[in-house]
Motif scaffolding. Sequence first.
Motif, PDB file in Angstrom:
ATOM      1  N   ALA A 174      58.820  48.167   2.482  1.00 46.66           N
ATOM      2  CA  ALA A 174      59.946  49.054   2.822  1.00 46.66           C
ATOM      3  C   ALA A 174      59.416  50.382   3.355  1.00 46.66           C
ATOM      4  N   ASP A 175      60.159  50.953   4.326  1.00 48.42           N
ATOM      5  CA  ASP A 175      59.782  52.266   4.841  1.00 48.42           C
ATOM      6  C   ASP A 175      60.334  53.348   3.925  1.00 48.42           C
ATOM      7  N   SER A 233      62.858  55.076   4.123  1.00 45.10           N
ATOM      8  CA  SER A 233      64.315  55.025   3.963  1.00 45.10           C
ATOM      9  C   SER A 233      64.756  53.787   3.174  1.00 45.10           C
ATOM     10  N   GLY A 234      63.789  52.944   2.782  1.00 48.07           N
ATOM     11  CA  GLY A 234      64.115  51.747   2.020  1.00 48.07           C
ATOM     12  C   GLY A 234      64.438  50.537   2.858  1.00 48.07           C
ATOM     13  N   ASN A 235      64.262  50.641   4.185  1.00 49.63           N
ATOM     14  CA  ASN A 235      64.543  49.516   5.070  1.00 49.63           C
ATOM     15  C   ASN A 235      63.312  48.627   5.235  1.00 49.63           C
ATOM     16  N   PRO A 236      63.502  47.324   5.497  1.00 45.89           N
ATOM     17  CA  PRO A 236      62.359  46.423   5.681  1.00 45.89           C
ATOM     18  C   PRO A 236      61.445  46.921   6.792  1.00 45.89           C
ATOM     19  N   ALA A 237      60.144  46.886   6.538  1.00 43.30           N
ATOM     20  CA  ALA A 237      59.161  47.338   7.521  1.00 43.30           C
ATOM     21  C   ALA A 237      57.926  46.455   7.424  1.00 43.30           C
ATOM     22  N   GLN A 287      67.478  39.274   9.835  1.00 44.48           N
ATOM     23  CA  GLN A 287      67.833  40.597   9.317  1.00 44.48           C
ATOM     24  C   GLN A 287      68.390  40.552   7.902  1.00 44.48           C
ATOM     25  N   GLU A 288      68.405  39.373   7.288  1.00 40.49           N
ATOM     26  CA  GLU A 288      69.006  39.235   5.956  1.00 40.49           C
ATOM     27  C   GLU A 288      67.939  39.229   4.874  1.00 40.49           C
ATOM     28  N   ILE A 289      68.126  40.067   3.877  1.00 38.12           N
ATOM     29  CA  ILE A 289      67.209  40.121   2.734  1.00 38.12           C
ATOM     30  C   ILE A 289      67.614  39.052   1.726  1.00 38.12           C
ATOM     31  N   GLN A 314      64.482  41.168  -3.165  1.00 35.75           N
ATOM     32  CA  GLN A 314      63.675  42.381  -3.057  1.00 35.75           C
ATOM     33  C   GLN A 314      63.286  42.853  -4.442  1.00 35.75           C
ATOM     34  N   ASP A 333      61.555  46.154  -6.169  1.00 37.55           N
ATOM     35  CA  ASP A 333      61.010  47.507  -6.126  1.00 37.55           C
ATOM     36  C   ASP A 333      60.169  47.688  -7.383  1.00 37.55           C
TER      37      ASP A 333
END
Length: 600
Positions: free
Chosen positions: A361-362, A364-368, A429-431, A434, A436
């Motif tokens: 995650a970047d 901002s919490g988006n997939p990276a 684009q679908e998680i 996840q 953390d």
Amino acid sequence: MRKSLLFLMLLSVKLTFGQVSDDFSDGNFTANPSWLGSTSLFNINAAKQLKSSLSSTAQTVTLFTANTYATNTKWECTVQLSFDPSATNQARIYLISDQQDLNGPLNGYFVQIGESGNMDSYDLYKQTGTTISKIIDGPSKMRVDANNLLARIRVTRNDAGKWELYTDITGGTTYVLEGSATDLTFTNSDWFGVFCKYTATRSSGFTFDDFSITELVPDTTPPTLLSAKVLDELTVEAIFSERLESSSALMASNYAIANLGNPISITASTLPNAYNLTYASALPTGDYKLEVNNVKDLKGNAIGANNKTSFFYLKPYTLKKGDILISEILVNPRVGGVDYIEIYNNTNQILDLATLQLANADVSGNPANIKNVSATSLYMPAKTYWVLTTKPDVVKEQYNAKFPNQFVQMSSLPSYNNDKGAVIVMISQEILDQLDYTEKMHIALLQNADGVALERVSFTKSSSAMGNFKSAAATIGFGTPTYRNSQEEDLTHIKNNVSLASKTFSPDGDGFEDALQIDYQFVSNGNLASVNIYSDKGVLIRKLERNATIATAGSFTWDGMNDNGQQSKVGIYVIKFDAFALDGKVEHFKQTCVLAAKLN
């Protein structure tokens, strides 16, 4: 009458298998064999030869007939041109073509005759669509009469793709080799034919005779079934070692799939040696076996009995959230180790990992840093654990991987920090899941977390649920790649328990009960344990385990040795098992055993 019938039967068989022979002695080109194309612009002359007809316009005309010979083949014919050939007045003999229109895009080979002047060469060309390339460049040959060309041409091609071009420029059979080349680009054919390009004044100057297409070496090798694959839920493609004779190839009763039976229809595929089997009902996911009998190749050789091939089919399915879950992660490997991510198939069906992706995650919490798990189909059975890593061999060396084939080697993983980060499993684009993570998820009493995996406790709870990831137990090597997590909940356990597999053991090396097995089973996870062995007089003789993190279920073994490395005496011993939970709760268990020996 019988002789005539026999002759017709033999001729029919001959034509069926693709062989071509025509000297036009029957006075026509409409039968035995049948020629198609610019039929109104050709005729049979008085000498019983095929001849172009007079035309008032410049054009290209063609004639063609069916031909399936492409390798292990010999082509022969006679060509006569009553003019000086040139770029605008020339002939081609198409040996192989996949199209009827010899004046359009096609895949095949031809011999070309026609250069300016009385010096002509005989050359072999390959045509791919509209692209033409010379593969045999014959030497120039002087003609005595510049306005008359006569040649008998022979071309051969063996199974290895070696072409040889021969001519006799007197029209006889004293052949001279023009050149050779090896090319296997096109190994199937549908048509053979002639191509005449002319101006009006040369239109009637093309004469052909004695066409012959035969096997170079008699083919006695039967076809074989090479493979099968599913094209869609109703269609299976069967691929053979060579092209088949049509009537037997299209007979549905010659094909059978175990548990499905015969197809309802057979059609030719776009590949010359492949055929499509259509079934009435959709195929379910599973392993299949196709058996083929009674089909023949173009030479009449029948396939051997019980030709079979196996294939696997996975019914189309789109992964959705919760289908694949994160089961275990190692992001702080020990020295010489590597990161790994373990995933779990949470469904009751086989899943294809071809579209699966791994990410971090970047800010901002988006997939990276998204990585594709596999470039090809990779099938993951239901309820199994698979490990994603860059170096499977290293993981297998450092941990006990019970299922070594359940590894996926990736060229690279997303970067994961030791102290905290995010592991994301996704598709497009679908998680799907996840986690953390932070290093604080490890058990508080753990002195060094290097090389200790974080394991999922429950697959019914969210990855982010408090306490759903914990340190893998020390007793199983701090990681369980490819199999059930040491800290995984088992809802069937209703009571903590410690027991012995047998009350008696005899460490004498005879292979029977040489060690004492101490089994344990706990309702909750994250426990530590100390295991000590006492003599019947209460003397501590062996500290078997001390403050070790343990799995929810497992076992210890005692080989009968004391802490001094000496074999304990025959007698009664007490096993004291102390379990410590992180909330401070302590539970004690005692079991008694007998160390026995053989009587002399």
